[in-house]
Design an enzyme around this catalytic site. Structure first.
Site: not given
Ligand code: AMP
Ligand code: MG
Length: 513
Positions: A99, A101-102, A133-134, A191, A198, A269-270
């Site tokens: 989901g 997360g930030r 931390d979002g 953005r 996704r 998820d990306n």
């Molecule tokens: P990513 O690998 O950056 O695509 O992130 C994978 C998951 O981790 C996604 O659900 C993101 O929203 C969450 N996420 C990554 N960095 C953070 C952050 N600093 N705070 C909260 N959620 C994060």
């Molecule tokens: Mg991501």
């Protein structure tokens, strides 16, 4: 800005949790949660993308409310903010619920019959932040802001960046995961994309066995974002949709190969369902040609997401998506056929793309061998990918082996130099078989091969300066990336200086952002 044009289609159509509770949790019954962005005391707008704002119908910044909006503060009443639930396969394994997360959505802006979703990245925790931390740091926000725009101007399908603001907050990050956390400056990027849906959004509903919602979300996607799929009375609607997703993903990946982009974290998820490059993390433009190159330190051991594997991995990701949407189609054979075709089409399109880069008007039977030999030479000699094609982009008789030394990342021995000069001779011979004029061939090369690419070391320099409040390099890069096929900034059209060869943040990047 016309913030009053922002609507919330998604939250009206799908089930959500409106409690506003930001506690990290599983949300098994809903597709999003409303969530308020964090309060930031002193925000500072660094840049606003006027062209994009105009294009999506937001218009200009007129007052403090507009500036506040860009850092997710003091929002107008019509902007109901939320985070969506999605799942995904990370590094090949099922990761369950992930989901936003930030990322926090502001909703969509309607401009005529075109809609654009708006998100802040780094504006605070959501129920999907898990243990994080979002927040986002200035370093990674500059990387997302500049690179997504660079990709847009290169003609690669991508999400875009509307603004960059500092939050005035310190954020703690351990860049090298070495047990040395440091304070960094917090930042927020706004953005935009036609949609941020996704693969993982569909995987989540499928895993939860919420077939009705899966269908509803697919219909929503088809109706709003896939004009090429006929949605009314079409018995093969979902099959056509999957085909369209494969086609778009293929176009994106071929473009990545054309410009030398390595995403770094191609987890499902990306992966955008619309075939957009999304989530700019430990990505990199490739300097020296290396199929094994991955900028992502987390991915180094397996190199799952290395440059040369991106075709294969996108195929794997599409197969995962096919599994997720299987209940809508219920025909394994037809899905397998589409996936098989993707594998075949990949090489057809890849060859066509290389032919364009070399200035050939068509792919001849002999070219397969020619391309394979070229690839092997590039791999063995580790030549700069972008500069190499610029050396070829000359009247054929003027191509000289000695001019290629600007593409070397190490001294080449005699055997290696011979390999290069042999290749150049083969190229000159092959070019004689063109049915187009030299001028037409050079024009084709010039619109295919970038002169400016946003190399990691350039970003690194811009970030170092920006962290000390000097944005000169940031703005210069922003200008340069707008005309990537022109050599307007020769000072940037150079190979990576050797002092950056092993620099964290330049040649190696972690997911810490
Ligand atoms: P990513 O690998 O950056 O695509 O992130 C994978 C998951 O981790 C996604 O659900 C993101 O929203 C969450 N996420 C990554 N960095 C953070 C952050 N600093 N705070 C909260 N959620 C994060
Ligand atoms: Mg991501």
């Amino acid at each position: 800005m016309k913030l009053n044009l922002i609507t919330q289609k998604y939250t009206t159509l799908f089930p959500g949790d409106f409690s506003g509770n930001t506690m990290q949790r599983q949300t098994p019954d809903v597709m999003f949660c409303t969530v308020k962005p964090a309060d930031f005391e002193t925000t500072e707008l660094i840049d606003f993308n006027e062209n994009l704002a105009e294009e999506i119908g937001l218009g200009k910044i007129e007052n403090q409310t507009d500036k506040d909006f860009l850092s997710a503060q003091n929002l107008p009443e019509n902007v109901q903010t939320y985070a969506t639930a999605y799942a995904g396969h990370q590094f090949g394994n099922w990761a369950g619920q992930l989901g936003d997360g930030r990322a926090i959505y502001a909703g969509e802006i309607q401009n005529g019959n075109h809609q654009t979703e708006i998100q802040w990245k780094g504006a605070g925790a959501t129920p999907y932040s898990r243990t994080a931390d979002g927040r986002a740091v200035l370093r990674s926000s500059i990387r997302e802001y500049l690179m997504s725009e660079a990709m847009f101007y290169l003609g690669v399908p991508t999400t875009r960046a509307l603004s960059l603001s500092k939050t005035g907050e310190d954020v703690i990050r351990d860049i090298q995961y070495s047990g040395n956390p440091q304070k960094e400056q917090g930042a927020v990027v706004v953005r935009t994309a036609e949609s941020f849906l996704r693969f993982g959004h569909f995987e989540l509903l499928s895993a939860r066995k919420q077939g009705d919602l899966l269908k509803q979300l697919a219909d929503y996607a088809i109706e709003n974002f896939f004009p090429e799929v006929s949605s009314e009375n079409n018995p093969t609607k979902y099959i056509d949709w999957f085909q369209a997703i494969c086609d778009r993903t293929l176009k994106m990946i071929i473009d990545w190969y054309r410009v030398g982009f390595v995403h770094g974290v191609m987890n499902t998820d990306n992966m955008s369902i619309l075939g957009l490059t999304i989530d700019y993390g430990p990505y990199s433009m490739m300097d020296g040609y290396d199929l094994e190159f991955t900028p992502n330190t987390t991915d180094l051991p397996g190199r799952r997401y290395a440059f040369g594997k991106q075709g294969q991995i996108s195929h794997w990701n599409l197969a995962t998506l096919a599994n997720a949407i299987f209940p809508l189609i219920d025909n394994a054979e037809v899905l397998e056929k589409i996936l098989d075709d993707f594998g075949k089409q990949f090489w057809v399109k890849h060859d066509n793309m290389l032919a364009d880069k070399f200035g050939f008007d068509e792919v001849l039977a002999e070219d397969e061998k020619f391309f394979t030999e070229w690839q092997q030479m590039m791999q063995d000699l580790n030549l700069d990918y972008t500069l190499f094609f610029q050396q070829l982009e000359k009247p054929t008789s003027e191509i000289k082996t000695e001019d290629f030394k600007d593409c070397f990342y190490r001294n080449l021995n005699e055997i290696e130099l011979k390999k290069l000069s042999d290749f150049i001779e083969k190229y000159q011979t092959r070019k004689l078989k063109n049915n187009i004029s030299e001028k037409e061939s050079l024009d084709l090369m010039s619109e295919t091969n970038p002169k400016f690419i946003l190399r990691n070391y350039l970003l690194y320099e811009a970030i170092q300066d920006a962290e000390n409040e000097n944005y000169e390099m940031f703005f210069k890069l922003k200008k340069a990336l707008e005309n990537p096929y022109e050599n307007f900034f020769p000072e940037f059209n150079k190979k990576r200086p050797s002092k950056y060869d092993n620099q964290t943040g330049s040649s190696q990047l972690s997911c810490s952002s």
